[in-house]
Design an enzyme around this catalytic site. Structure first.
Site, PDB file in Angstrom:
ATOM      1  N   HIS A  50       0.833  -1.205   0.000  1.00 40.19           N
ATOM      2  CA  HIS A  50       0.000   0.000   0.000  1.00 40.19           C
ATOM      3  C   HIS A  50       0.873   1.263   0.000  1.00 40.19           C
ATOM      4  O   HIS A  50       0.685   2.165  -0.820  1.00 40.19           O
ATOM      5  CB  HIS A  50      -0.939   0.031   1.207  1.00 40.19           C
ATOM      6  CG  HIS A  50      -1.619   1.358   1.350  1.00 40.19           C
ATOM      7  ND1 HIS A  50      -2.722   1.715   0.593  1.00 40.19           N
ATOM      8  CD2 HIS A  50      -1.305   2.442   2.101  1.00 40.19           C
ATOM      9  CE1 HIS A  50      -3.052   2.965   0.890  1.00 40.19           C
ATOM     10  NE2 HIS A  50      -2.212   3.428   1.796  1.00 40.19           N
ATOM     11  N   HIS A  68       1.440   4.897  -2.862  1.00 35.35           N
ATOM     12  CA  HIS A  68       1.714   6.324  -2.642  1.00 35.35           C
ATOM     13  C   HIS A  68       2.926   6.882  -3.385  1.00 35.35           C
ATOM     14  O   HIS A  68       2.930   8.063  -3.739  1.00 35.35           O
ATOM     15  CB  HIS A  68       1.966   6.576  -1.142  1.00 35.35           C
ATOM     16  CG  HIS A  68       0.719   6.584  -0.312  1.00 35.35           C
ATOM     17  ND1 HIS A  68      -0.156   7.645  -0.286  1.00 35.35           N
ATOM     18  CD2 HIS A  68       0.205   5.669   0.543  1.00 35.35           C
ATOM     19  CE1 HIS A  68      -1.156   7.393   0.551  1.00 35.35           C
ATOM     20  NE2 HIS A  68      -0.972   6.187   1.059  1.00 35.35           N
ATOM     21  N   GLU A 117      -5.816   9.359  -0.530  1.00 37.20           N
ATOM     22  CA  GLU A 117      -6.177   7.938  -0.462  1.00 37.20           C
ATOM     23  C   GLU A 117      -7.238   7.526  -1.484  1.00 37.20           C
ATOM     24  O   GLU A 117      -7.164   6.441  -2.036  1.00 37.20           O
ATOM     25  CB  GLU A 117      -6.684   7.575   0.943  1.00 37.20           C
ATOM     26  CG  GLU A 117      -5.625   7.676   2.039  1.00 37.20           C
ATOM     27  CD  GLU A 117      -4.506   6.628   1.947  1.00 37.20           C
ATOM     28  OE1 GLU A 117      -4.538   5.772   1.048  1.00 37.20           O
ATOM     29  OE2 GLU A 117      -3.591   6.700   2.773  1.00 37.20           O
ATOM     30  N   SER A 159      -4.053   0.544  -4.736  1.00 38.41           N
ATOM     31  CA  SER A 159      -3.494  -0.658  -4.105  1.00 38.41           C
ATOM     32  C   SER A 159      -4.572  -1.697  -3.814  1.00 38.41           C
ATOM     33  O   SER A 159      -4.294  -2.714  -3.187  1.00 38.41           O
ATOM     34  CB  SER A 159      -2.720  -0.278  -2.833  1.00 38.41           C
ATOM     35  OG  SER A 159      -3.558   0.381  -1.906  1.00 38.41           O
TER      36      SER A 159
HETATM   37 FE   LIG Z   1      -2.168   5.345   2.601  1.00 39.59          FE
END
Ligand SMILES: [Fe+2]
Length: 297
Positions: free
Chosen positions: A138, A143, A184, A203
């Site tokens: 993740h 990111h 997010e 993700s």
């Molecule tokens: Fe995150």
């Protein structure tokens, strides 16, 4: 949020970090690459392959370009220092390894200094589809590619600085909603289409499909104050996705001092995660199918 009084360190975090020490001031540690097993690298490869195949035509151009530029691939869990050489040259950001979730003020301090905290360990093979806490897949796959994009990179640094200020003003719940609905779970326009840029989506195999294809969720044009007033879900797919035109819109909208905005919004009611509000630019009003009826966060 780790600062919540109910927060307990997840079992998997404790188990993966057994015998490792982190710096008590900033929660960093050298990436313990020797701890990765063949099974860990295989888990990475599986997650990487199935996500990157599916994200062609779903993730935004900037994300895919970042993945490419940084040379993140299926081969093995990336070496943070190798990525840092490319990332530092691109935008001045670097990754730092951390044991798992870290306290808010430590997190904001890192972002404000253009350091992105990455959980070093990877989930176990039976957790391919869902893991409650962030892991290296993740944090890194989700990111880091966008940190190579100059405007997004500036946005995230500004967010870190804003977080330090929001802590002092008692406005963290409001600012957390901005992170949630952009970093997010954000969507972005690309020509006539929508694309994903949020790390929580890229993700996740199932949400990468749901957020763009499903008739259930709302898709609404980004508006700063609207987003800051909107509660969210941590246990199901989002009921609403907010759509930005481009990263410059995000950076410009969040550039002003938030202090008067916090004061104004503190006196107003919040919106539920699935509400449509007056003045919304509605791209899709969701049909609400499958929505949980428990309270939003
Ligand atoms: Fe995150």
């Amino acid at each position: 949020m780790t600062d919540h009084p109910d927060f307990v360190v997840p079992d998997i975090t404790t188990r993966k970090n057994a015998g490792l020490a982190h710096d008590p001031r900033d929660f960093t540690l050298p990436q313990p690459a020797a701890r990765y097993t063949d099974e860990d690298h295989a888990t990475w490869a599986t997650l990487f392959r199935r996500q990157s195949d599916m994200l062609e035509g779903r993730a935004c151009r900037e994300f895919l370009e970042g993945l490419d530029l940084l040379g993140i691939d299926a081969e093995r869990i990336p070496d943070f220092e190798r990525l840092n050489r490319t990332l530092a040259a691109a935008t001045g950001w670097r990754l730092v390894a951390v044991p798992g979730l870290i306290p808010d003020e430590v997190f904001f301090g890192h972002l404000a200094e253009r350091r992105f905290p990455v959980t070093w360990w990877i989930r176990e093979p039976h957790q391919l589809d869902y893991l409650q806490e962030p892991d290296v897949f993740h944090d890194l796959f989700g990111h880091v590619p966008l940190l190579a994009h100059p405007v997004f990179a500036d946005y995230l640094e500004a967010y870190g600085k804003g977080g330090m200020k929001a802590s002092r003003l008692g406005a963290l719940p409001m600012l957390a909603r901005l992170y949630w609905y952009t970093v997010e779970f954000g969507l972005i326009r690309e020509g006539d289409d929508l694309r994903i840029y949020g790390a929580g989506i890229v993700s996740s195999r199932s949400e990468s499909v749901y957020c763009l294809d499903s008739a259930s969720p709302n898709r609404i044009g980004f508006d700063l104050e609207r987003v800051i007033r909107t509660r969210y879900r941590i246990d199901t797919f989002q009921k609403t996705y907010f759509v930005i035109d481009d990263f410059a819109q995000l950076f410009d909208a969040t550039a002003p001092d938030f202090t008067p905005i916090y004061h104004k919004l503190a006196a107003l009611p919040t919106y539920g995660a699935g509400d449509i509000a007056p003045g919304d630019t509605v791209l899709q009003a969701g049909n609400r199918e499958g929505w949980a009826d428990t309270d939003d966060l």
